[in-house]
Write a protein that holds these residues in place. Structure first.
Motif, PDB file in Angstrom:
ATOM      1  N   ALA A  58       0.845  -1.197   0.000  1.00  0.00           N
ATOM      2  CA  ALA A  58       0.000   0.000   0.000  1.00  0.00           C
ATOM      3  C   ALA A  58       0.876   1.241   0.000  1.00  0.00           C
ATOM      4  N   PHE A  59       0.442   2.241  -0.756  1.00  0.00           N
ATOM      5  CA  PHE A  59       1.078   3.552  -0.799  1.00  0.00           C
ATOM      6  C   PHE A  59      -0.006   4.604  -0.578  1.00  0.00           C
ATOM      7  N   PRO A  60       0.362   5.780  -0.085  1.00  0.00           N
ATOM      8  CA  PRO A  60      -0.656   6.800   0.187  1.00  0.00           C
ATOM      9  C   PRO A  60      -1.377   7.304  -1.063  1.00  0.00           C
ATOM     10  N   ALA A  61      -0.764   7.163  -2.237  1.00  0.00           N
ATOM     11  CA  ALA A  61      -1.381   7.612  -3.492  1.00  0.00           C
ATOM     12  C   ALA A  61      -0.684   6.919  -4.655  1.00  0.00           C
ATOM     13  N   LEU A  62      -1.346   6.920  -5.797  1.00  0.00           N
ATOM     14  CA  LEU A  62      -0.783   6.288  -6.984  1.00  0.00           C
ATOM     15  C   LEU A  62       0.533   6.954  -7.387  1.00  0.00           C
ATOM     16  N   GLU A  63       0.635   8.261  -7.202  1.00  0.00           N
ATOM     17  CA  GLU A  63       1.875   8.969  -7.536  1.00  0.00           C
ATOM     18  C   GLU A  63       3.045   8.427  -6.704  1.00  0.00           C
ATOM     19  N   ALA A  64       2.801   8.119  -5.431  1.00  0.00           N
ATOM     20  CA  ALA A  64       3.851   7.560  -4.570  1.00  0.00           C
ATOM     21  C   ALA A  64       4.247   6.170  -5.045  1.00  0.00           C
ATOM     22  N   ALA A  65       3.276   5.353  -5.460  1.00  0.00           N
ATOM     23  CA  ALA A  65       3.580   4.012  -5.967  1.00  0.00           C
ATOM     24  C   ALA A  65       4.409   4.100  -7.242  1.00  0.00           C
ATOM     25  N   ARG A  66       4.028   5.002  -8.131  1.00  0.00           N
ATOM     26  CA  ARG A  66       4.795   5.183  -9.376  1.00  0.00           C
ATOM     27  C   ARG A  66       6.222   5.658  -9.077  1.00  0.00           C
ATOM     28  N   ALA A  67       6.337   6.613  -8.159  1.00  0.00           N
ATOM     29  CA  ALA A  67       7.655   7.152  -7.814  1.00  0.00           C
ATOM     30  C   ALA A  67       8.534   6.075  -7.190  1.00  0.00           C
ATOM     31  N   TRP A  68       7.953   5.231  -6.329  1.00  0.00           N
ATOM     32  CA  TRP A  68       8.711   4.125  -5.743  1.00  0.00           C
ATOM     33  C   TRP A  68       9.220   3.195  -6.838  1.00  0.00           C
ATOM     34  N   TYR A  69       8.320   2.761  -7.721  1.00  0.00           N
ATOM     35  CA  TYR A  69       8.706   1.812  -8.760  1.00  0.00           C
ATOM     36  C   TYR A  69       9.800   2.390  -9.654  1.00  0.00           C
ATOM     37  N   ALA A  70       9.714   3.672  -9.968  1.00  0.00           N
ATOM     38  CA  ALA A  70      10.684   4.324 -10.847  1.00  0.00           C
ATOM     39  C   ALA A  70      11.964   4.749 -10.129  1.00  0.00           C
ATOM     40  N   SER A  71      11.979   4.677  -8.808  1.00  0.00           N
ATOM     41  CA  SER A  71      13.134   5.168  -8.046  1.00  0.00           C
ATOM     42  C   SER A  71      14.396   4.381  -8.383  1.00  0.00           C
ATOM     43  N   PRO A  72      15.534   5.051  -8.395  1.00  0.00           N
ATOM     44  CA  PRO A  72      16.793   4.346  -8.654  1.00  0.00           C
ATOM     45  C   PRO A  72      17.040   3.195  -7.671  1.00  0.00           C
ATOM     46  N   ALA A  73      16.652   3.380  -6.417  1.00  0.00           N
ATOM     47  CA  ALA A  73      16.872   2.323  -5.421  1.00  0.00           C
ATOM     48  C   ALA A  73      16.089   1.061  -5.775  1.00  0.00           C
TER      49      ALA A  73
END
Length: 114
Positions: A58-73
């Motif tokens: 779970a993420f607080p919003a879809l934007e956070a989920a997208r940012a996590w998936y795209a993150s370099p880490a």
């Protein structure tokens, strides 16, 4: 609105890469307030077939989920999983707390002219 990363995975054999992925994934989720809802649990199939297990984050919003998936880490971890585990991964918005399926059906009924 809460959003989810959902993985339907079909692991074959455990190895060091997969264990490292599992050990390190939480640190990639923390900056985006991601938390496991389900992690690698066997499912009870009620209809159809479902080989493998499921992971839900779970993420607080879809934007956070997208940012996590795209993150370099997280991108750096993906090969540890993808090279050894077949699976499908999706991101999806949840519904608001006051969601009413009957209202959705009424809207769909009207749109379909039924």
């Amino acid at each position: 609105m809460t959003a989810y990363a959902i993985a339907h995975i079909r692991p074959e054999t455990m190895n060091e890469d997969i264990l490292r992925y599992i050990e390190e994934i939480q640190a990639t989720m923390d900056p985006f307030d991601g938390r496991f809802i389900v992690h690698g649990r066997e499912v009870e199939v009620m209809e159809g077939s479902w080989p493998g297990t499921i992971v839900m984050i779970a993420f607080p919003a879809l934007e956070a989920a997208r940012a996590w998936y795209a993150s370099p880490a997280y991108q750096a971890l993906i090969p540890l999983r993808a090279d050894h585990i077949a699976g499908d991964i999706i991101l999806v918005d949840g519904v608001p707390p006051d969601y009413d399926a009957a209202k959705t059906a009424a809207t769909l009924r009207t749109a379909a002219g039924l």
